[in-house]
Design a protein around this motif. Structure first.
Motif, PDB file in Angstrom:
ATOM      1  N   ILE A  44       1.033  -1.327   0.058  1.00 37.82           N
ATOM      2  CA  ILE A  44      -0.039   0.031   0.024  1.00 37.82           C
ATOM      3  C   ILE A  44       0.977   1.213   0.063  1.00 37.82           C
ATOM      4  O   ILE A  44       1.645   1.591   0.900  1.00 37.82           O
ATOM      5  CB  ILE A  44      -0.882  -0.008   1.107  1.00 37.82           C
ATOM      6  N   ARG A  45       0.773   2.074  -0.945  1.00 38.60           N
ATOM      7  CA  ARG A  45       1.543   3.061  -1.097  1.00 38.60           C
ATOM      8  C   ARG A  45       1.252   4.319  -0.480  1.00 38.60           C
ATOM      9  O   ARG A  45      -0.098   4.318  -0.018  1.00 38.60           O
ATOM     10  CB  ARG A  45       1.516   3.565  -2.546  1.00 38.60           C
ATOM     11  N   GLY A  46       1.884   5.415   0.012  1.00 41.26           N
ATOM     12  CA  GLY A  46       1.666   6.480   0.643  1.00 41.26           C
ATOM     13  C   GLY A  46       0.883   7.506  -0.418  1.00 41.26           C
ATOM     14  O   GLY A  46       0.750   7.664  -1.542  1.00 41.26           O
ATOM     15  N   CYS A  47       0.343   8.442   0.477  1.00 42.30           N
ATOM     16  CA  CYS A  47      -0.428   9.502  -0.063  1.00 42.30           C
ATOM     17  C   CYS A  47       0.730  10.542  -0.827  1.00 42.30           C
ATOM     18  O   CYS A  47       1.588  10.683  -0.119  1.00 42.30           O
ATOM     19  CB  CYS A  47      -1.374  10.391   0.880  1.00 42.30           C
ATOM     20  N   VAL A  48       0.155  11.037  -1.689  1.00 39.92           N
ATOM     21  CA  VAL A  48       1.186  12.040  -2.699  1.00 39.92           C
ATOM     22  C   VAL A  48       0.490  13.366  -2.723  1.00 39.92           C
ATOM     23  O   VAL A  48       0.863  14.188  -3.400  1.00 39.92           O
ATOM     24  CB  VAL A  48       1.365  11.435  -4.241  1.00 39.92           C
ATOM     25  N   ALA A  49      -0.555  13.643  -1.998  1.00 42.95           N
ATOM     26  CA  ALA A  49      -1.176  15.165  -1.774  1.00 42.95           C
ATOM     27  C   ALA A  49      -1.748  15.480  -3.235  1.00 42.95           C
ATOM     28  O   ALA A  49      -1.683  16.572  -3.450  1.00 42.95           O
ATOM     29  CB  ALA A  49      -0.247  15.949  -1.170  1.00 42.95           C
ATOM     30  N   CYS A  50      -2.204  14.533  -3.893  1.00 45.73           N
ATOM     31  CA  CYS A  50      -2.604  14.851  -5.515  1.00 45.73           C
ATOM     32  C   CYS A  50      -4.143  15.661  -5.240  1.00 45.73           C
ATOM     33  O   CYS A  50      -4.274  16.494  -6.044  1.00 45.73           O
ATOM     34  CB  CYS A  50      -2.761  13.833  -6.347  1.00 45.73           C
ATOM     35  N   CYS A  59      -9.785   7.577  -3.500  1.00 51.47           N
ATOM     36  CA  CYS A  59      -8.273   7.864  -3.434  1.00 51.47           C
ATOM     37  C   CYS A  59      -8.162   7.253  -5.013  1.00 51.47           C
ATOM     38  O   CYS A  59      -8.595   6.256  -5.341  1.00 51.47           O
ATOM     39  CB  CYS A  59      -7.760   6.813  -2.573  1.00 51.47           C
ATOM     40  N   VAL A  60      -7.299   8.107  -5.712  1.00 47.60           N
ATOM     41  CA  VAL A  60      -6.940   7.812  -6.951  1.00 47.60           C
ATOM     42  C   VAL A  60      -6.129   6.574  -7.317  1.00 47.60           C
ATOM     43  O   VAL A  60      -6.309   5.840  -8.501  1.00 47.60           O
ATOM     44  CB  VAL A  60      -6.065   9.201  -7.790  1.00 47.60           C
ATOM     45  N   PHE A  61      -5.618   6.083  -6.127  1.00 46.97           N
ATOM     46  CA  PHE A  61      -4.962   4.586  -6.360  1.00 46.97           C
ATOM     47  C   PHE A  61      -5.858   3.589  -5.551  1.00 46.97           C
ATOM     48  O   PHE A  61      -6.337   3.597  -4.691  1.00 46.97           O
ATOM     49  CB  PHE A  61      -3.688   4.818  -5.325  1.00 46.97           C
ATOM     50  N   ASN A  62      -6.459   2.963  -6.602  1.00 46.62           N
ATOM     51  CA  ASN A  62      -7.528   2.031  -6.401  1.00 46.62           C
ATOM     52  C   ASN A  62      -7.120   0.707  -5.871  1.00 46.62           C
ATOM     53  O   ASN A  62      -7.029  -0.284  -6.523  1.00 46.62           O
ATOM     54  CB  ASN A  62      -8.407   1.864  -7.795  1.00 46.62           C
ATOM     55  N   ASP A  63      -7.046   0.694  -4.665  1.00 46.74           N
ATOM     56  CA  ASP A  63      -6.417  -0.477  -3.974  1.00 46.74           C
ATOM     57  C   ASP A  63      -7.334  -0.800  -2.642  1.00 46.74           C
ATOM     58  O   ASP A  63      -8.307  -0.452  -2.618  1.00 46.74           O
ATOM     59  CB  ASP A  63      -4.890  -0.329  -3.638  1.00 46.74           C
ATOM     60  N   GLU A  64      -6.628  -1.538  -1.709  1.00 47.24           N
ATOM     61  CA  GLU A  64      -7.207  -1.837  -0.414  1.00 47.24           C
ATOM     62  C   GLU A  64      -7.977  -0.604   0.357  1.00 47.24           C
ATOM     63  O   GLU A  64      -8.786  -0.723   1.084  1.00 47.24           O
ATOM     64  CB  GLU A  64      -6.379  -2.543   0.304  1.00 47.24           C
ATOM     65  N   LEU A 100      -6.814   6.860   3.855  1.00 45.69           N
ATOM     66  CA  LEU A 100      -8.218   6.422   4.239  1.00 45.69           C
ATOM     67  C   LEU A 100      -8.825   7.451   4.763  1.00 45.69           C
ATOM     68  O   LEU A 100     -10.138   7.928   4.557  1.00 45.69           O
ATOM     69  CB  LEU A 100      -8.238   5.252   5.223  1.00 45.69           C
ATOM     70  N   PHE A 101      -8.238   8.141   5.597  1.00 51.29           N
ATOM     71  CA  PHE A 101      -8.896   9.290   6.399  1.00 51.29           C
ATOM     72  C   PHE A 101      -8.931  10.662   5.716  1.00 51.29           C
ATOM     73  O   PHE A 101      -9.801  11.199   5.636  1.00 51.29           O
ATOM     74  CB  PHE A 101      -8.194   9.570   7.678  1.00 51.29           C
ATOM     75  N   TYR A 102      -7.955  10.818   4.806  1.00 51.03           N
ATOM     76  CA  TYR A 102      -7.759  11.926   3.818  1.00 51.03           C
ATOM     77  C   TYR A 102      -8.922  11.949   2.577  1.00 51.03           C
ATOM     78  O   TYR A 102      -9.332  12.738   2.080  1.00 51.03           O
ATOM     79  CB  TYR A 102      -6.542  12.333   3.310  1.00 51.03           C
ATOM     80  N   SER A 103      -8.882  10.623   1.999  1.00 48.40           N
ATOM     81  CA  SER A 103      -9.819  10.521   0.893  1.00 48.40           C
ATOM     82  C   SER A 103     -11.023  10.367   1.063  1.00 48.40           C
ATOM     83  O   SER A 103     -11.930  10.558  -0.114  1.00 48.40           O
ATOM     84  CB  SER A 103      -9.063   9.291   0.111  1.00 48.40           C
ATOM     85  N   THR A 104     -11.779   9.809   2.107  1.00 44.49           N
ATOM     86  CA  THR A 104     -13.048   9.757   2.399  1.00 44.49           C
ATOM     87  C   THR A 104     -13.724  10.822   2.993  1.00 44.49           C
ATOM     88  O   THR A 104     -13.330  11.714   3.874  1.00 44.49           O
ATOM     89  CB  THR A 104     -13.161   8.758   3.561  1.00 44.49           C
ATOM     90  N   ASN A 105     -14.705  11.273   2.375  1.00 44.06           N
ATOM     91  CA  ASN A 105     -15.453  12.480   2.870  1.00 44.06           C
ATOM     92  C   ASN A 105     -16.933  12.243   3.521  1.00 44.06           C
ATOM     93  O   ASN A 105     -17.522  13.064   3.739  1.00 44.06           O
ATOM     94  CB  ASN A 105     -15.900  13.220   1.297  1.00 44.06           C
ATOM     95  N   PHE A 106     -17.198  10.960   3.879  1.00 46.55           N
ATOM     96  CA  PHE A 106     -18.327  10.650   4.607  1.00 46.55           C
ATOM     97  C   PHE A 106     -18.145  11.066   6.301  1.00 46.55           C
ATOM     98  O   PHE A 106     -17.103  11.337   6.719  1.00 46.55           O
ATOM     99  CB  PHE A 106     -18.706   9.071   4.746  1.00 46.55           C
ATOM    100  N   ASP A 107     -19.222  11.506   6.971  1.00 45.27           N
ATOM    101  CA  ASP A 107     -18.935  12.020   8.045  1.00 45.27           C
ATOM    102  C   ASP A 107     -18.748  10.861   9.124  1.00 45.27           C
ATOM    103  O   ASP A 107     -19.457   9.941   9.482  1.00 45.27           O
ATOM    104  CB  ASP A 107     -20.356  12.382   8.624  1.00 45.27           C
ATOM    105  N   LYS A 108     -17.501  11.137   9.769  1.00 44.31           N
ATOM    106  CA  LYS A 108     -17.049  10.093  10.929  1.00 44.31           C
ATOM    107  C   LYS A 108     -17.671  10.671  12.291  1.00 44.31           C
ATOM    108  O   LYS A 108     -17.133  10.036  13.044  1.00 44.31           O
ATOM    109  CB  LYS A 108     -15.537   9.955  10.953  1.00 44.31           C
ATOM    110  N   THR A 109     -18.194  11.709  12.407  1.00 41.61           N
ATOM    111  CA  THR A 109     -18.576  11.972  13.781  1.00 41.61           C
ATOM    112  C   THR A 109     -19.344  11.072  14.420  1.00 41.61           C
ATOM    113  O   THR A 109     -20.271  10.410  14.193  1.00 41.61           O
ATOM    114  CB  THR A 109     -19.383  13.312  13.556  1.00 41.61           C
TER     115      THR A 109
END
Length: 204
Positions: A44-50, A59-64, A100-109
């Motif tokens: 699993i690669r790291g975030c590249v802040a794209c 996430c643009v990298f479509n993996d796990e 996971l936390f950066y790319s998801t826009n659902f409410d985690k509240t």
């Protein structure tokens, strides 16, 4: 109630899994559905802040990461488990969590978070703190236990001898279950806390 457990260990049935199993057994006795995913051995690669995730919703990298995102959204709680490497979490797990936390826009509240760590000797506290930061930036309350959520073991299966560590995990699972159920009742009666538009302030 449903809990997602992400095991960051690359070793199947290792010492981190012993801690996870202690929690899993309690959850199941309490009627909580448990979804366990082991990612420590994945590439699993790291975030590249794209920032592409802001456009496409994943996430643009479509993996796990994108698959786990769906399971995270459906869960009432998230448990993050890791062995300790150089007083830090497994790098694969950290890469997954950042994306996971950066790319998801659902409410985690009010999704309940808990982390647990496994070490031969030291580095537990720093790793525990590292993982909890993902919860505290996402409006997620953190479940606690009778001690910091750590278990000790070096050789495979050695964590079975850490009776206090295993007890901490069982207590954590009970407390997490109580918190999830209490929040569910609170949401029915009071709803979620009021939110404000995000105020962005950059320090340069």
């Amino acid at each position: 109630m449903k809990v997602l457990i992400i095991n960051g260990s690359p070793r199947l049935f290792g010492n981190t899994s012993i801690a996870v199993d202690e929690m899993k057994n309690v959850f199941q006795k309490e009627g909580v559905e448990v979804d366990v995913v082991q990612i420590g051995g994945k590439s699993i690669r790291g975030c590249v802040a794209c920032d592409k995730c802001g456009e496409i919703g994943e996430c643009v990298f479509n993996d796990e990461v994108n698959e786990i995102a769906k399971r995270f959204e459906a869960a009432d709680g998230l448990v993050i488990a890791t062995p300790v490497y150089y007083a830090s979490a497994n790098a694969t797990l950290v890469a997954l969590l950042q994306r996971l936390f950066y790319s998801t826009n659902f409410d985690k509240t009010m999704k309940v978070g808990a982390s647990l760590v496994c070490a031969r000797r030291g580095g537990c506290s720093s790793t525990f703190d590292e993982l909890n930061k993902f919860f505290t930036i996402s409006n997620m309350p953190i479940a606690s236990s009778s001690y910091w959520n750590s278990i000790h073991g070096a050789s495979k299966g050695e964590a079975q001898m850490d009776e206090e560590g295993k007890q901490v995990m069982r207590t954590l699972a009970r407390n997490m279950t109580f918190l999830m159920k209490s929040i569910a009742l609170g949401k029915e009666q009071f709803g979620l806390p009021e939110t404000e538009p995000k105020a962005w302030t950059n320090f340069i």
